[in-house]
Design a protein around this motif. Structure first.
Motif, PDB file in Angstrom:
ATOM      1  N   UNK A 214       0.794  -1.223   0.000  1.00 15.36           N
ATOM      2  CA  UNK A 214       0.000   0.000   0.000  1.00 15.36           C
ATOM      3  C   UNK A 214       0.825   1.270   0.000  1.00 15.36           C
ATOM      4  N   UNK A 215       0.156   2.441  -0.042  1.00 16.21           N
ATOM      5  CA  UNK A 215       0.858   3.714  -0.217  1.00 16.21           C
ATOM      6  C   UNK A 215       1.487   4.307   1.032  1.00 16.21           C
ATOM      7  N   UNK A 216       0.939   4.081   2.204  1.00 13.39           N
ATOM      8  CA  UNK A 216       1.445   4.754   3.398  1.00 13.39           C
ATOM      9  C   UNK A 216       2.816   4.248   3.798  1.00 13.39           C
ATOM     10  N   UNK A 217       3.021   2.959   3.667  1.00 13.87           N
ATOM     11  CA  UNK A 217       4.260   2.354   4.155  1.00 13.87           C
ATOM     12  C   UNK A 217       5.006   1.556   3.093  1.00 13.87           C
ATOM     13  N   UNK A 218       4.604   1.617   1.835  1.00 15.87           N
ATOM     14  CA  UNK A 218       5.236   0.694   0.910  1.00 15.87           C
ATOM     15  C   UNK A 218       5.238   1.069  -0.549  1.00 15.87           C
ATOM     16  N   UNK A 219       5.115   0.040  -1.355  1.00 20.04           N
ATOM     17  CA  UNK A 219       5.336   0.073  -2.797  1.00 20.04           C
ATOM     18  C   UNK A 219       4.565   1.184  -3.507  1.00 20.04           C
ATOM     19  N   UNK A 220       3.258   1.256  -3.278  1.00 17.37           N
ATOM     20  CA  UNK A 220       2.429   2.194  -4.036  1.00 17.37           C
ATOM     21  C   UNK A 220       2.811   3.647  -3.774  1.00 17.37           C
ATOM     22  N   UNK A 221       3.157   3.969  -2.531  1.00 22.23           N
ATOM     23  CA  UNK A 221       3.594   5.323  -2.223  1.00 22.23           C
ATOM     24  C   UNK A 221       4.927   5.651  -2.858  1.00 22.23           C
ATOM     25  N   UNK A 222       5.835   4.673  -2.903  1.00 21.29           N
ATOM     26  CA  UNK A 222       7.142   4.894  -3.515  1.00 21.29           C
ATOM     27  C   UNK A 222       7.017   5.125  -5.014  1.00 21.29           C
ATOM     28  N   UNK A 223       6.201   4.306  -5.664  1.00 18.07           N
ATOM     29  CA  UNK A 223       5.987   4.488  -7.106  1.00 18.07           C
ATOM     30  C   UNK A 223       5.337   5.836  -7.376  1.00 18.07           C
ATOM     31  N   UNK A 270      -3.673  -8.535  10.233  1.00 17.27           N
ATOM     32  CA  UNK A 270      -4.985  -8.322   9.623  1.00 17.27           C
ATOM     33  C   UNK A 270      -4.815  -8.558   8.120  1.00 17.27           C
ATOM     34  N   UNK A 271      -5.063  -9.775   7.637  1.00 16.61           N
ATOM     35  CA  UNK A 271      -4.723 -10.114   6.251  1.00 16.61           C
ATOM     36  C   UNK A 271      -5.591  -9.446   5.203  1.00 16.61           C
ATOM     37  N   UNK A 272      -6.780  -8.962   5.592  1.00 18.56           N
ATOM     38  CA  UNK A 272      -7.678  -8.333   4.621  1.00 18.56           C
ATOM     39  C   UNK A 272      -7.993  -6.909   5.070  1.00 18.56           C
ATOM     40  N   UNK A 273      -7.563  -5.963   4.283  1.00 20.78           N
ATOM     41  CA  UNK A 273      -7.906  -4.573   4.556  1.00 20.78           C
ATOM     42  C   UNK A 273      -8.311  -3.910   3.251  1.00 20.78           C
ATOM     43  N   UNK A 274      -9.375  -3.140   3.314  1.00 19.38           N
ATOM     44  CA  UNK A 274      -9.848  -2.419   2.130  1.00 19.38           C
ATOM     45  C   UNK A 274      -9.992  -0.963   2.520  1.00 19.38           C
ATOM     46  N   UNK A 275      -8.857  -0.275   2.591  1.00 19.51           N
ATOM     47  CA  UNK A 275      -8.819   1.126   2.997  1.00 19.51           C
ATOM     48  C   UNK A 275      -7.653   1.802   2.285  1.00 19.51           C
ATOM     49  N   UNK A 276      -7.525   3.112   2.466  1.00 20.93           N
ATOM     50  CA  UNK A 276      -6.502   3.818   1.704  1.00 20.93           C
ATOM     51  C   UNK A 276      -5.103   3.327   2.056  1.00 20.93           C
ATOM     52  N   UNK A 277      -4.802   3.147   3.317  1.00 17.61           N
ATOM     53  CA  UNK A 277      -3.429   2.833   3.703  1.00 17.61           C
ATOM     54  C   UNK A 277      -3.024   1.410   3.353  1.00 17.61           C
ATOM     55  N   UNK A 278      -3.958   0.486   3.296  1.00 18.79           N
ATOM     56  CA  UNK A 278      -3.674  -0.893   2.915  1.00 18.79           C
ATOM     57  C   UNK A 278      -4.849  -1.433   2.098  1.00 18.79           C
ATOM     58  N   UNK A 279      -4.558  -2.002   0.936  1.00 19.53           N
ATOM     59  CA  UNK A 279      -5.607  -2.603   0.139  1.00 19.53           C
ATOM     60  C   UNK A 279      -5.881  -1.863  -1.148  1.00 19.53           C
ATOM     61  N   UNK A 280      -6.879  -2.338  -1.874  1.00 20.42           N
ATOM     62  CA  UNK A 280      -7.166  -1.840  -3.213  1.00 20.42           C
ATOM     63  C   UNK A 280      -7.426  -0.329  -3.289  1.00 20.42           C
ATOM     64  N   UNK A 281      -8.171   0.279  -2.352  1.00 22.31           N
ATOM     65  CA  UNK A 281      -8.446   1.714  -2.500  1.00 22.31           C
ATOM     66  C   UNK A 281      -7.190   2.561  -2.588  1.00 22.31           C
ATOM     67  N   UNK A 282      -6.203   2.293  -1.731  1.00 22.03           N
ATOM     68  CA  UNK A 282      -4.977   3.085  -1.744  1.00 22.03           C
ATOM     69  C   UNK A 282      -4.135   2.830  -2.972  1.00 22.03           C
ATOM     70  N   UNK A 283      -4.106   1.579  -3.436  1.00 20.05           N
ATOM     71  CA  UNK A 283      -3.371   1.265  -4.660  1.00 20.05           C
ATOM     72  C   UNK A 283      -3.958   2.047  -5.828  1.00 20.05           C
TER      73      UNK A 283
END
Length: 399
Positions: A214-223, A270-283
């Motif tokens: 996700x974007x807050x702590x990982x790949x999507x934010x870096x890209x 928490x293996x399933x999250x659907x929010x901006x910081x983790x999961x599809x919405x943030x990606x």
């Protein structure tokens, strides 16, 4: 193929409201949030902590200055909403913003950590907000030192590491044209690029090594921060788009026309999250502008948006980081990418739901929640985005 029930935690979501979009109601909600937020300000204490932002094992954070949970983020939102013509504020918030860098250095938000360079949690964001409202040369010099000093941060995430301070450098280069900012951005970008050794970056986060998507702590934010603007050279931009699209495809979980991404490659609490910081919405919200001519990527992002819609609004509340407003930006990004009015309709449906959530929480606590990323000002900015049909995400796309 994965079953849809494995991708969404139904207990984390609720059905979207049946209320039709009302622009006047959205404008009234924005005005109400701004009025209550301004009235709640204390020159000494800034904004009081909200019970929903407290952690069970820690005392509440007080007199918080930083962008994510503190006064800098609230002031940025008030200024941005006034600049957009939706409200007129009652105070010169530039005067307050000018005091925050010194206050933060004297009393860091996290005493056990001290002064940190982070865009969201530390000095960089506070200085950038001060420069946004009341620009001065001293802010530029201090911020440049912060960005340069954070170039080799091993965290490699947007929240704490160099990707966040890279964004600060990009914003300052856009404002000033000073080549020192381009050089500072490039120094961090070179380090970030050199650490991209596989599909995903490895984060050294809170003492653990992990690969976060996700974007807050990982790949999507870096890209996102590498692709934002025109600072990346053409060769690397082409490689970035190709590698990023391939990584998203490889790590996507698919079912019934939707796509989801786990918080991390490694097993998660928490293996399933659907929010901006983790999961599809943030990606989707972070990478919705990436490689617009890549049809396969567009289809993948659309599948992520579809999952966000089927999941429904988050029960956690209306906020940006892990609430309905943050998820709604995925729809606005898809509207901007495709021109399909369906996504604007869905964004506005989430907007109406966010208003209802904001009203319920405010009534329950008898007060507002005064933070950009977890509270009411972020919700107000999302409503403004719905009114304008504008996909620019606060403090990422727009400053």
């Amino acid at each position: 193929m994965t079953d849809l029930s494995e991708l969404i935690d139904p207990d984390a979501h609720e059905p979207v409201t049946d209320a039709a979009w009302e622009a006047d109601r959205a404008r009234a909600a924005v005005a109400g949030i701004v009025s209550e937020t301004e009235a709640s300000f204390d020159p000494d204490g800034l904004w009081p902590p909200h019970p929903l932002d407290e952690e069970d094992d820690k005392p509440p954070l007080e007199r918080v200055a930083s962008l994510y949970l503190g006064a800098a983020g609230v002031i940025w939102a008030l200024h941005a909403l006034e600049r957009g013509g939706l409200v007129e504020t009652r105070r010169d918030w530039g005067e307050v913003a000018l005091t925050l860098p010194e206050r933060y250095r004297a009393e860091p938000d996290f005493p056990d950590v001290g002064v940190v360079p982070s865009l969201w949690m530390g000095e960089a964001g506070i200085l950038l907000v001060a420069h946004t409202l009341a620009p001065a040369a001293w802010q530029e010099e201090q911020l440049l030192d912060v960005v340069r000093g954070n170039a080799g941060n091993p965290t490699l995430d947007f929240n704490w590491g160099s990707p966040g301070t890279m964004l600060a450098a990009a914003v300052m280069f856009e404002r000033t044209g000073d080549e020192r900012w381009r050089a500072a951005w490039t120094e961090s970008a070179d380090h970030l690029w050199s650490e991209w050794r596989g599909d995903l970056w490895e984060q050294d986060l809170y003492g653990h090594r992990t690969h976060i998507i996700g974007p807050a702590h990982g790949f999507s934010g870096n890209v996102f921060v590498l692709a934002r603007g025109d600072l990346l050279d053409d060769e690397r931009r082409g490689a970035l788009e190709t590698r990023a699209a391939a990584a998203l495809d490889r790590h996507a979980l698919r079912a019934e026309g939707v796509a989801q991404w786990r918080p991390s490659v490694e097993p998660s609490r928490v293996p399933r999250r659907t929010q901006w910081c983790h999961g599809a919405p943030g990606v989707v919200a972070s990478l919705g502008s990436l490689a617009p001519g890549n049809d396969a990527l567009t289809e993948l992002l659309l599948a992520g948006g579809e999952l966000t819609w089927r999941a429904g609004p988050l029960r956690k509340g209306a906020n940006l980081c892990h609430g309905t407003a943050g998820n709604g930006y995925a729809f606005l990004k898809l509207f901007a990418r495709t021109g399909d009015e369906l996504w604007l309709h869905r964004a506005r449906a989430f907007g109406m739901h966010a208003i209802e959530q904001f009203e319920r929480v405010t009534a329950a606590h008898g007060r507002g929640r005064h933070t950009l990323w977890t509270g009411d000002p972020g919700t107000a900015f999302y409503l403004a985005s719905c009114l304008a049909a504008d996909a620019a995400f606060p403090t990422l796309d727009v400053w």
